[in-house]
Design a protein around this motif. Sequence first.
Motif, PDB file in Angstrom:
ATOM      1  N   MET A 181      -7.755  -7.758  -5.613  1.00 42.18           N
ATOM      2  CA  MET A 181      -8.372  -6.774  -4.740  1.00 42.18           C
ATOM      3  C   MET A 181      -9.113  -7.389  -3.561  1.00 42.18           C
ATOM      4  SD  MET A 181      -6.969  -4.275  -6.052  1.00 42.18           S
ATOM      5  CE  MET A 181      -7.479  -3.211  -4.704  1.00 42.18           C
ATOM      6  N   TYR A 240      -4.131  -5.966  -9.940  1.00 41.84           N
ATOM      7  CA  TYR A 240      -5.516  -5.609 -10.283  1.00 41.84           C
ATOM      8  C   TYR A 240      -6.511  -6.727 -10.015  1.00 41.84           C
ATOM      9  CZ  TYR A 240      -2.951  -2.075 -12.944  1.00 41.84           C
ATOM     10  OH  TYR A 240      -2.093  -1.085 -13.330  1.00 41.84           O
ATOM     11  N   GLU A 242       0.821  -1.204   0.000  1.00 38.12           N
ATOM     12  CA  GLU A 242       0.000   0.000   0.000  1.00 38.12           C
ATOM     13  C   GLU A 242       0.862   1.264   0.000  1.00 38.12           C
ATOM     14  OE1 GLU A 242      -3.961   0.453   2.030  1.00 38.12           O
ATOM     15  OE2 GLU A 242      -2.728   1.678   3.355  1.00 38.12           O
ATOM     16  N   ALA A 296       2.221   1.674  -3.486  1.00 39.81           N
ATOM     17  CA  ALA A 296       1.186   2.126  -4.429  1.00 39.81           C
ATOM     18  C   ALA A 296       0.943   3.618  -4.290  1.00 39.81           C
ATOM     19  CB  ALA A 296      -0.112   1.353  -4.191  1.00 39.81           C
ATOM     20  N   ARG A 297       0.871   4.070  -3.036  1.00 40.87           N
ATOM     21  CA  ARG A 297       0.546   5.486  -2.814  1.00 40.87           C
ATOM     22  C   ARG A 297       1.677   6.414  -3.253  1.00 40.87           C
ATOM     23  NH1 ARG A 297      -2.953   5.853   2.829  1.00 40.87           N
ATOM     24  NH2 ARG A 297      -4.524   4.337   2.202  1.00 40.87           N
ATOM     25  N   ILE A 298       2.898   5.924  -3.164  1.00 42.51           N
ATOM     26  CA  ILE A 298       4.036   6.785  -3.472  1.00 42.51           C
ATOM     27  C   ILE A 298       4.482   6.646  -4.918  1.00 42.51           C
ATOM     28  CG2 ILE A 298       6.439   7.297  -2.911  1.00 42.51           C
ATOM     29  CD1 ILE A 298       5.759   6.191  -0.078  1.00 42.51           C
ATOM     30  N   GLU A 299       4.560   5.421  -5.399  1.00 43.59           N
ATOM     31  CA  GLU A 299       5.086   5.193  -6.746  1.00 43.59           C
ATOM     32  C   GLU A 299       3.988   4.970  -7.794  1.00 43.59           C
ATOM     33  OE1 GLU A 299       8.407   4.920  -8.036  1.00 43.59           O
ATOM     34  OE2 GLU A 299       8.948   6.012  -6.231  1.00 43.59           O
ATOM     35  N   GLY A 300       2.738   4.971  -7.337  1.00 42.13           N
ATOM     36  CA  GLY A 300       1.632   4.895  -8.298  1.00 42.13           C
ATOM     37  C   GLY A 300       1.220   3.489  -8.678  1.00 42.13           C
ATOM     38  N   ILE A 301       2.155   2.565  -8.762  1.00 39.80           N
ATOM     39  CA  ILE A 301       1.837   1.219  -9.246  1.00 39.80           C
ATOM     40  C   ILE A 301       1.246   0.367  -8.130  1.00 39.80           C
ATOM     41  CG2 ILE A 301       2.814  -0.912 -10.184  1.00 39.80           C
ATOM     42  CD1 ILE A 301       5.015   0.913 -11.454  1.00 39.80           C
ATOM     43  N   LEU A 302       0.120  -0.267  -8.420  1.00 36.43           N
ATOM     44  CA  LEU A 302      -0.520  -1.183  -7.456  1.00 36.43           C
ATOM     45  C   LEU A 302       0.114  -2.563  -7.638  1.00 36.43           C
ATOM     46  CD1 LEU A 302      -3.162  -1.232  -5.535  1.00 36.43           C
ATOM     47  CD2 LEU A 302      -4.139  -2.525  -7.425  1.00 36.43           C
TER      48      LEU A 302
END
Lengths: 459, 459
Positions: A425, A422, A376, A379-385
């Motif tokens: 989830m 993706y 998490e 994802a929040r920092i580098e954009g990629i989930l």
Amino acid sequence: MKEKTIPYKIYLEENEMPTQWYNVRADMKNKPAPLLNPGTLEPMTAQELSGVFCDELVKQELDDVNAYIDIPEEIRDFYKMYRPSPLVRAYCLEKKLQTPAKIYYKFEGNNTSGSHKLNSAIAQAYYAKEQGLKGVTTETGAGQWGTALSMACSYFDLDCKVFMVKVSYEQKPFRREVMRTYGASVTPSPSTSTQVGKRILEAHPGTTGSLGCAISEAVEVAVGSEGYKYVLGSVLSQVLLHQSIIGLETKAALDKYGIEPDIIIGCAGGGSNLGGLIAPFMGEVLKGEKKYRFIAVEPSSCPSLTRGKFAYDFCDTGMVCPLAKMYTLGSGFMPSANHAGGLRYHGMSSVISQLYDDGLIEATSVEQTAVFEAAEQFARIEGILPAPESAHAIRVAIDEALKCKETGEEKTIVFGLTGTGYFDMVAYEKFHDGVMTDYIPTDADLQPGFDAIPNIPEK
Amino acid sequence: MKEKTIPYKIYLEENEMPTQWYNVRADMKNKPAPLLNPGTLEPMTAQELSGVFCDELVKQELDDVNAYIDIPEEIRDFYKMYRPSPLVRAYCLEKKLQTPAKIYYKFEGNNTSGSHKLNSAIAQAYYAKEQGLKGVTTETGAGQWGTALSMACSYFDLDCKVFMVKVSYEQKPFRREVMRTYGASVTPSPSTSTQVGKRILEAHPGTTGSLGCAISEAVEVAVGSEGYKYVLGSVLSQVLLHQSIIGLETKAALDKYGIEPDIIIGCAGGGSNLGGLIAPFMGEVLKGEKKYRFIAVEPSSCPSLTRGKFAYDFCDTGMVCPLAKMYTLGSGFMPSANHAGGLRYHGMSSVISQLYDDGLIEATSVEQTAVFEAAEQFARIEGILPAPESAHAIRVAIDEALKCKETGEEKTIVFGLTGTGYFDMVAYEKFHDGVMTDYIPTDADLQPGFDAIPNIPEK
């Protein structure tokens, strides 16, 4: 100021892309032990293997001599559609962590399969096509490998029969539909279309299947159908060979900017992405040219390297496949309570196992809530989930970067970001809702698996 | 031979990335008509707009004079994490179609939001942060825009409140979880947390919501909360401005290889991706420097450009937003039976509408089964699984390439591939199962929508 010249994403030019795979076995002093015929306990011959696998792939599986193997032009053309993958400098993550470490990740998720699996799928489909086959069979758990193989077969107009573990087939209909989009037939396993499937259904009515069962069904169909062979997405040495494209590109990108990594980190399930990422760097170490720290990261719930035994064992739960010498928890080990489906394998690539036994690779295990915290944050920092599997490597990369913050060391850390999350989830939802649990098996939990490991005398 | 030098994917270098957005309105002779205050029917002033939107975005919304607007460094840094997006030469598709046409697509799906929406989301979040706001509110239908905005807000540590159409909230839990991963609060709309939501729930118990209702709730919360503003993902001129990054990169990549497009194709819902893709090319046309064919592709089921009226109309179903002069089917028009949720909007960007009315853009509509046929063909050949929205452009690109096959013309076709379809597998499943239907409204079906368009006298 030199720092500033390194872009956020390093893309190789098309003409800088590797034209050969690197076969790390050629440079290993202690070669990985050969696959054994479970009946005779003798090394599997090419002829025996070619009953199940394509001829050229058998050759690659047995080749521990040739260091470089040409990538056929058709495969290179396909690679150009989604490769080179970017080597990303995690500037934003470094800033957030306030670490002097320099963090890079090789991102393999920018293709529809969502992971590195496509690198080997296209190679295996190509050789099947070259051999004039009609199609291939395989198994898939969560669906990444099945998706990758469907894409590859669609490209070469090959039929693709996928046996999908029933519980995933039902719980992940989207994955199934992606495979159908690529023209694959997807059968929930166990099924009534094979003898082994029928036997299992009779013995265990209502079972939701397992990877071991799906493998057995896929092998049965391949062996029993004219013009079909079986293909596998990890563990095998041929798969590590194809995945060396990851490491070769990574090394070329680093070399282009004169960057020397200190630590290279990858998650480890069957071992193919880790093996591919580290291959050319390990080659330098084996030749005495360089020194790097390599870290394999596995889930605490399925600790093949960190708590397994180095022994000959079956590759599948059904005990029909050849025996491989590897770090293993026993073919009957059933890992539970972990959302990184791609890392839930009882054994480990024999190449990785040998390198680990030789002390050339470190291994560590991490718990899944800590993994999702890292996922998490990333994802929040580098954009990629990230995929849960990939997030195992992120966890350790962040931990190493934080150690650098303590010590002030400017280490260069490279990790493999194998794919996107993706289709994971449900796992993220559990994490958000605070109902995700950790599981570390006790020694007693592991014992039944160990007891099932066959006692094969060393030659 | 020169042909061979064009790679499969053209990536700009980081230092070749645009540093300014292009505002096509500055070069339009016939400017888009201003937004009108629905009460006074006078053009909305900056002051009126700033009750809802951030100050800098209001400025951009009203600016039809300045052709180039600097992209702030913080936004350019974020762009570097997922941009430049590749301009892909569709060699494999060309070969399969046996067309002499040269096909290129600009792929905007390689980020976690899965679409081009992030280009504007990060800009809008940045200006909100700059203004010292605590957070922003918005609505989302299928979830792409909400995801993009969540990612952007997470990066700038802004609170993000998303009202998600209830039916999507329930049917697309994965989208919701992605937004939660980025720290957004996601509320199913209509909700009991707003006055308008309560009113709608009283009047229509059991309603599954609509975009119009979600907009009204988001606006109410923004206006009523200290430190919050409302943001919107399409239609507005500011959004087209931010999306010009797509066209600017495309043009730079083509220029680098001396490629001149003949036809530029984009799908059209609210108009932001199409407007962004064509912006710099349209600029050349407006200045009399070049000629290109531009084709807007919309679903037959929601034919704003091809069958709508060019008139002042409400932008939202709830009729609380300003009036915009646009091609519209009437704010009460409810498109049904179409899986391209992003194209189900009754109106069209006033910029695109004006350019279309001036004869500078062509428009065509396509039926959804034909769209999914193109989507599947494209996925199998080019690897990328397209969003249903994007597949509208693919359909027409393939049709144009097949025309070239007939005539032997070597046209260069560029289209916008706005995103991936990983969260649209329910639609793909219907297509595979042969239960997807087409819907073309009759004139009688469209009449009620037209009747609801207010009669605003031209100034």
